[in-house]
Each structure stands twice: as structure tokens, then as C-alpha cells.
Write an enzyme that holds these catalytic residues in place. Structure first.
Site, PDB file in Angstrom:
ATOM      1  CG  ASP A  26       5.261  -0.079   1.192  1.00 36.04           C
ATOM      2  OD1 ASP A  26       4.609  -1.102   1.414  1.00 36.04           O
ATOM      3  OD2 ASP A  26       5.515   0.337   0.035  1.00 36.04           O
TER       4      ASP A  26
ATOM      5  CG  HIS B  51       1.668   2.690  -2.122  1.00 36.36           C
ATOM      6  ND1 HIS B  51       2.633   3.626  -1.794  1.00 36.36           N
ATOM      7  CD2 HIS B  51       2.348   1.527  -2.309  1.00 36.36           C
ATOM      8  CE1 HIS B  51       3.823   3.056  -1.767  1.00 36.36           C
ATOM      9  NE2 HIS B  51       3.685   1.785  -2.086  1.00 36.36           N
TER      10      HIS B  51
ATOM     11  CG  ASP C 219       3.738  -1.285  -4.314  1.00 35.71           C
ATOM     12  OD1 ASP C 219       4.597  -0.521  -3.824  1.00 35.71           O
ATOM     13  OD2 ASP C 219       2.768  -1.715  -3.670  1.00 35.71           O
TER      14      ASP C 219
ATOM     15  CG  HIS D 108       7.212   2.215  -3.590  1.00 33.47           C
ATOM     16  ND1 HIS D 108       7.001   1.176  -2.694  1.00 33.47           N
ATOM     17  CD2 HIS D 108       8.548   2.442  -3.575  1.00 33.47           C
ATOM     18  CE1 HIS D 108       8.148   0.811  -2.169  1.00 33.47           C
ATOM     19  NE2 HIS D 108       9.106   1.549  -2.696  1.00 33.47           N
TER      20      HIS D 108
ATOM     21  CG  MET E 184      10.090  -0.730  -5.099  1.00 32.19           C
ATOM     22  SD  MET E 184       8.934  -1.926  -4.399  1.00 32.19           S
ATOM     23  CE  MET E 184       7.400  -1.254  -4.999  1.00 32.19           C
TER      24      MET E 184
ATOM     25  CB  SER F 121       0.093  -1.572  -1.498  1.00 29.99           C
ATOM     26  OG  SER F 121       0.658  -2.587  -2.277  1.00 29.99           O
TER      27      SER F 121
ATOM     28  CG  MET G 229      11.075   0.515   1.776  1.00 29.17           C
ATOM     29  SD  MET G 229       9.382   0.407   1.133  1.00 29.17           S
ATOM     30  CE  MET G 229       9.133  -1.368   1.014  1.00 29.17           C
TER      31      MET G 229
ATOM     32  CG  MET H 113       7.877  -3.932  -7.869  1.00 32.88           C
ATOM     33  SD  MET H 113       7.783  -5.430  -6.886  1.00 32.88           S
ATOM     34  CE  MET H 113       6.675  -4.906  -5.586  1.00 32.88           C
TER      35      MET H 113
HETATM   36  C1  DX5 Z   1       6.552  -4.130  -1.075  1.00 31.07           C
HETATM   37  C2  DX5 Z   1       5.569  -3.107  -1.598  1.00 31.07           C
HETATM   38  C3  DX5 Z   1       4.391  -2.933  -0.731  1.00 31.07           C
HETATM   39  C4  DX5 Z   1       3.539  -4.168  -0.530  1.00 31.07           C
HETATM   40  C5  DX5 Z   1       3.105  -4.196   0.900  1.00 31.07           C
HETATM   41  O1  DX5 Z   1       7.726  -4.079  -1.779  1.00 31.07           O
HETATM   42  O2  DX5 Z   1       6.188  -1.850  -1.730  1.00 31.07           O
HETATM   43  O3  DX5 Z   1       3.612  -1.797  -1.071  1.00 31.07           O
HETATM   44  O4  DX5 Z   1       2.429  -4.239  -1.361  1.00 31.07           O
HETATM   45  O5  DX5 Z   1       2.425  -5.381   1.108  1.00 31.07           O
HETATM   46  P1  DX5 Z   1       2.103  -5.942   2.575  1.00 31.07           P
HETATM   47  O6  DX5 Z   1       1.189  -4.964   3.223  1.00 31.07           O
HETATM   48  O7  DX5 Z   1       1.461  -7.254   2.291  1.00 31.07           O
HETATM   49  O8  DX5 Z   1       3.427  -6.067   3.295  1.00 31.07           O
HETATM   50 ZN    ZN Z   2       5.071   0.145  -1.969  1.00 35.31          ZN
END
Ligand code: DX5
Ligand code: ZN
Length: 235
Positions: A182, A44, A46, A77, A79, A19, A148, A48
Site C-alpha cells: 500500500d 480497501h 482507509d 486498514h 490507521m 483505496s 506499507m 484514519m
Molecule cells: C496511505 C493509505 C493508502 C493510500 C494509497 O496511508 O493507506 O491506501 O490511499 O494511495 P496512493 O496509491 O496514492 O499512494
Molecule cells: Zn491503506
């Protein structure tokens, strides 16, 4: 930019997806090279927006920049509060799979259809505290469910085992659906998630918190297949 990449994501499973949240954003090219050498087959990303989740990360320019440096499928992903508004720009930037949150939209079937029509894979994500029944209506409209195991927004949180029951239930009801997990995935949790039917394992801290990515990924791969980490391994 095609659903052909969905087949390579499927074929990669069971797979560990680093990620890109806690990596070195000042040297992304080196990060990608190190992850490639370590055997990574899917990334992956992320995204946000500081609204759907309190954290703010990155958008299309980073996706587009990564696209120029790797042929690996990009699993994005989202968010964000308005996934439909950013779906087309993300696809144009090079995303191969777009996952939206069921909590963010009114009509998940409609959103899934719009993303699918853009020619990429479509996933739906659900946070641990959200009513699991909210997914029922869209399971036939998506390629993947992202279960999640922490509340979306930050890396380094503790794994929530409700995710295991959810994986088992989805696997039983929809054996062909791609399942991703995740949050809090490390050597101690990945084996159970695999046994519950998960295909894709998103990992942040257990890779980027480690000095040597290759060793970290090897430890996770062994644990995924049921070998507990030994004393000398990173965790
Ligand atoms: C959390 C993200 C994840 C995050 C996971 O909201 O979607 O992808 O990077 O990180 P770890 O493995 O540290 O929980
Ligand atoms: Zn993620």
C-alpha cells in the site's frame, strides 16, 4: 461477516484493491458502481483517526453504508491508535478483514487474537521506517501482512523500495501468508511488487487520479503481470 470472505479475498489474488481515500465521497454509490464495472473484486478502506496519523477520514457509518451497496469483501486498514476499541463496531458495520498497525499496539499477538475471535480476517501493517523485526512475533497469528510502501496517512506519496525486500523476506519465510502492499503503487512499481511475492495491491492516485477507472485498472493489471505501460496508457 465471516472468515469465509477471507477465502474470497485470497482467491481474488493477485488483485488490485482501490483505496477509498481520494474518491468522490459525495457520490460513493457511483464510485462503487464504476469500480465494479472496472473489475474490482475487493475494496480497501482507509480509516484514519487524526491521532495515530495526522489525517482524519471516516469510521463505521461509511463502512456500513458501503456494505449495503456491495457484496465485495471490505478490507479495512485501521490507521488508528486503538484498534481493539473499534474492531467490534467495524465488524458489526460489515468489515471482512481488519488490519491494525504494529506501531499502534503493545501486544500484536493479543490484538490479532481478539480480532480473529470476532470472525473476520486479521492483518498487521508495518510502516517503512519501523523495525521489521517487530513483526516476527505475530506472523503466526495473522492472515495477512500489509507492507506499507509509504508512511501511512496520505495518498500520493513516493514508493519506498524497502517494501520489496520485506515482501521477498516474508514470502520466503511464510509462503502461505497473504501479502499486501500500500502506497505509491502504479504501473511503474506494481510489477516489482508482484515479482517480490505480493498478492494484493492497494491503489489510490493511480486509479482515482484518472478519468477512466477501467483503463487505469487494465494498465495496472498488465503491468502487474510484467508488461510495461505503453506510450498511450495512463500512468
Ligand atoms: C496511505 C493509505 C493508502 C493510500 C494509497 O496511508 O493507506 O491506501 O490511499 O494511495 P496512493 O496509491 O496514492 O499512494
Ligand atoms: Zn491503506
Amino acid at each position: 461477516m465471516s472468515r469465509a470472505k477471507l477465502d474470497s479475498i485470497r482467491a481474488a489474488g493477485p488483485a488490485i484493491l482501490p483505496s477509498l481515500l481520494q474518491c468522490d465521497f459525495g457520490d460513493l454509490r457511483t464510485e462503487i458502481e464504476k469500480l465494479t464495472v472496472a473489475g474490482t473484486r475487493v475494496l480497501h478502506l482507509d480509516v484514519m483517526d487524526g491521532h495515530f496519523v495526522p489525517n482524519l477520514t471516516y469510521g463505521m457509518p461509511i463502512v456500513e453504508g458501503l456494505r449495503r451497496h456491495t457484496d465485495m469483501p471490505l478490507d479495512v486498514h485501521l490507521m488508528i491508535s486503538d484498534p481493539v476499541a473499534y474492531a467490534r463496531p467495524m465488524v458489526d458495520a460489515g468489515a471482512d478483514m481488519l488490519t491494525f498497525h504494529v506501531e499502534a499496539v503493545e501486544d500484536s499477538v493479543e490484538v490479532a487474537g481478539k480480532i480473529r475471535d470476532m470472525g473476520v480476517g486479521v492483518g498487521v501493517a508495518i510502516n517503512p521506517d519501523t523495525d521489521f523485526g517487530k513483526l516476527d512475533c505475530c506472523l503466526d497469528s495473522v492472515d495477512m501482512v500489509l507492507v506499507m510502501s509509504v508512511n501511512a496517512g496520505f495518498g500520493g506519496q513516493k514508493f519506498n523500495p524497502v517494501s520489496l525486500d520485506r515482501l521477498r523476506s516474508l514470502k520466503e519465510r511464510k509462503p502461505d501468508l497473504l501479502l499486501e502492499i500500500d502506497g505509491g503503487i502504479k504501473a511503474e512499481t506494481i510489477g516489482e511488487a508482484r515479482a517480490a511475492g505480493c498478492d494484493l495491491f492497494v491503489v489510490g492516485s493511480a486509479i482515482f487520479g484518472q478519468h477512466d477507472y477501467e483503463t487505469a485498472i487494465n494498465v495496472l493489471t498488465q503491468a502487474m503481470h510484467g508488461s510495461p505501460p505503453s506510450a498511450g496508457d495512463q500512468s
